[in-house]
Motif scaffolding. Structure first.
Motif, PDB file in Angstrom:
ATOM      1  N   SER A 123       0.824  -1.208   0.000  1.00 22.20           N
ATOM      2  CA  SER A 123       0.000   0.000   0.000  1.00 22.20           C
ATOM      3  C   SER A 123       0.860   1.262   0.000  1.00 22.20           C
ATOM      4  CB  SER A 123      -0.951  -0.005   1.199  1.00 22.20           C
ATOM      5  OG  SER A 123      -0.245  -0.088   2.422  1.00 22.20           O
ATOM      6  N   GLU A 124       1.939   1.291   0.778  1.00 18.27           N
ATOM      7  CA  GLU A 124       2.821   2.458   0.785  1.00 18.27           C
ATOM      8  C   GLU A 124       3.498   2.654  -0.570  1.00 18.27           C
ATOM      9  OE1 GLU A 124       3.382   4.882   2.813  1.00 18.27           O
ATOM     10  OE2 GLU A 124       2.172   4.206   4.502  1.00 18.27           O
ATOM     11  N   ILE A 127       0.862   4.215  -2.857  1.00 12.71           N
ATOM     12  CA  ILE A 127       0.609   5.613  -2.518  1.00 12.71           C
ATOM     13  C   ILE A 127       1.761   6.504  -2.985  1.00 12.71           C
ATOM     14  CG2 ILE A 127       0.405   7.235  -0.589  1.00 12.71           C
ATOM     15  CD1 ILE A 127      -1.095   4.935   0.893  1.00 12.71           C
ATOM     16  N   ARG A 128       2.988   6.080  -2.709  1.00 15.59           N
ATOM     17  CA  ARG A 128       4.136   6.939  -3.029  1.00 15.59           C
ATOM     18  C   ARG A 128       4.314   7.143  -4.524  1.00 15.59           C
ATOM     19  NH1 ARG A 128       8.977   8.274   0.148  1.00 15.59           N
ATOM     20  NH2 ARG A 128      10.549   9.131  -1.236  1.00 15.59           N
ATOM     21  N   ARG A 132      -2.209   2.553  -9.216  1.00 14.79           N
ATOM     22  CA  ARG A 132      -3.609   2.351  -8.851  1.00 14.79           C
ATOM     23  C   ARG A 132      -4.181   1.038  -9.383  1.00 14.79           C
ATOM     24  NH1 ARG A 132      -3.167   7.503 -10.701  1.00 14.79           N
ATOM     25  NH2 ARG A 132      -4.378   7.052 -12.570  1.00 14.79           N
TER      26      ARG A 132
END
Length: 306
Positions: A123-124, A127-128, A132
């Motif tokens: 997930s990190e 996000i970074r 998607r």
């Protein structure tokens, strides 16, 4: 359609090139410093496995031509992430449990709680870097790394994404050493997978994925893999006794316990083998006892007939 390795990164102490995985591990090498590649911003409250995972993601996406100067060169909704890590946030979880036992939940740090998620590395990373597409973590014991590659291949073949970032990473710390009974590799490898001939990046394919197998035990998996893709030049397995006919084999054991990162490191080693102009296929083989307890994957050199 063949699935190709279009990007690659390796991050182990003293090893940042897949060709160096074919040599003995360097002694006394410093630990990987993710901040040297991706900067310190955003790393302060991340656990070790997540920081190294972000490092690997940046290097592999850049190598595949999908990341340039920190910006994606293709739409992020067509890039997925599959992470393999059996030990990744074990230190965070153990620390949280100890804190709750001593102080109740009121003693937990709000900055540390997100790190207890089993999907924190994936997930990190999403996000970074703005990825998607499908996002998941595989935590499946010794076969976890090869299972992550297989799941990424399935996601590509089903059309769920055009590129899949596969990260295998494990940290070395007091908790993980207690769990495995010795030093952990403290790093791992990342692959970018894409459809052969439709990679979408600037990098040429480094390897092609071949047949994958599951079986009860390493010997059965080795026999099934040899039948599915005859003519191996190199076996990558922790148990050379199962290699048929005295073929060349490597174990990667001197890098330390790699756990969930091992299967991805094996694939990276195959890329290093091909980069030196050696022929394929290369076999990656992992597993233990029990039904479907062993996994195998064949990899071909770039340009191999499909």
């Amino acid at each position: 359609m063949r699935t190709a390795v279009t990007g690659l990164a390796v991050a182990l102490p003293g090893v940042d090139d897949p060709r160096r995985l074919l040599a003995p591990a360097p002694s006394g090498a410093p630990a990987v410093d993710p901040a040297a590649l991706i900067g310190k911003k955003g790393l302060r409250f991340k656990d070790r496995a997540t920081r190294v995972g972000l490092h690997l993601a940046c290097a592999a996406l850049t190598d595949a031509g999908l990341l340039d100067g920190g910006e994606l060169t293709v739409p992020g909704d067509r890039i997925g992430v599959v992470v393999s890590s059996n030990l990744g946030n074990a230190d965070t979880v153990c620390r949280a449990v100890a804190t709750i036992a001593e102080e109740s939940t009121g003693g937990l740090s709000p900055m540390d709680i997100p790190n207890a998620s089993s999907n924190i590395i994936a997930s990190e990373t999403a996000i970074r870097y703005g990825l998607r597409g499908p996002n998941l973590t595989v935590c499946n014991g010794i076969t976890s790394g090869l299972d992550a590659v297989r799941w990424a291949d399935l996601l590509l073949r089903s059309g769920r994404a055009e590129h899949l970032l596969v990260i295998g990473v494990e940290p070395d710390n007091e908790v993980t050493r207690r769990l495995v009974g010795g030093p952990v590799a403290d790093g791992g490898a990342a692959l970018v997978l894409g459809r052969h001939g439709d990679g979408g990046g600037t990098a040429a394919p480094r390897a092609l994925l071949g047949p994958s197998v599951r079986a009860e035990g390493l010997a059965a998996a080795a026999a099934r893999l040899a039948q599915a893709a005859p003519g191996p030049r190199l076996w990558l397995t922790p148990d050379p006794a199962v290699v048929p006919g005295g073929a060349e084999s490597r174990s990667l054991a001197d890098h330390g316990e790699s756990s969930g990162a091992l299967g991805v490191l094996q694939c990276a080693t195959a890329v290093g083998w091909f980069a030196e102009g050696r022929p394929g296929p290369v076999y990656a083989l992992l597993g233990g006892k029990g039904p479907d307890g062993a996994a195998g994957l064949a990899l071909d050199a770039p340009g191999h007939a499909s």
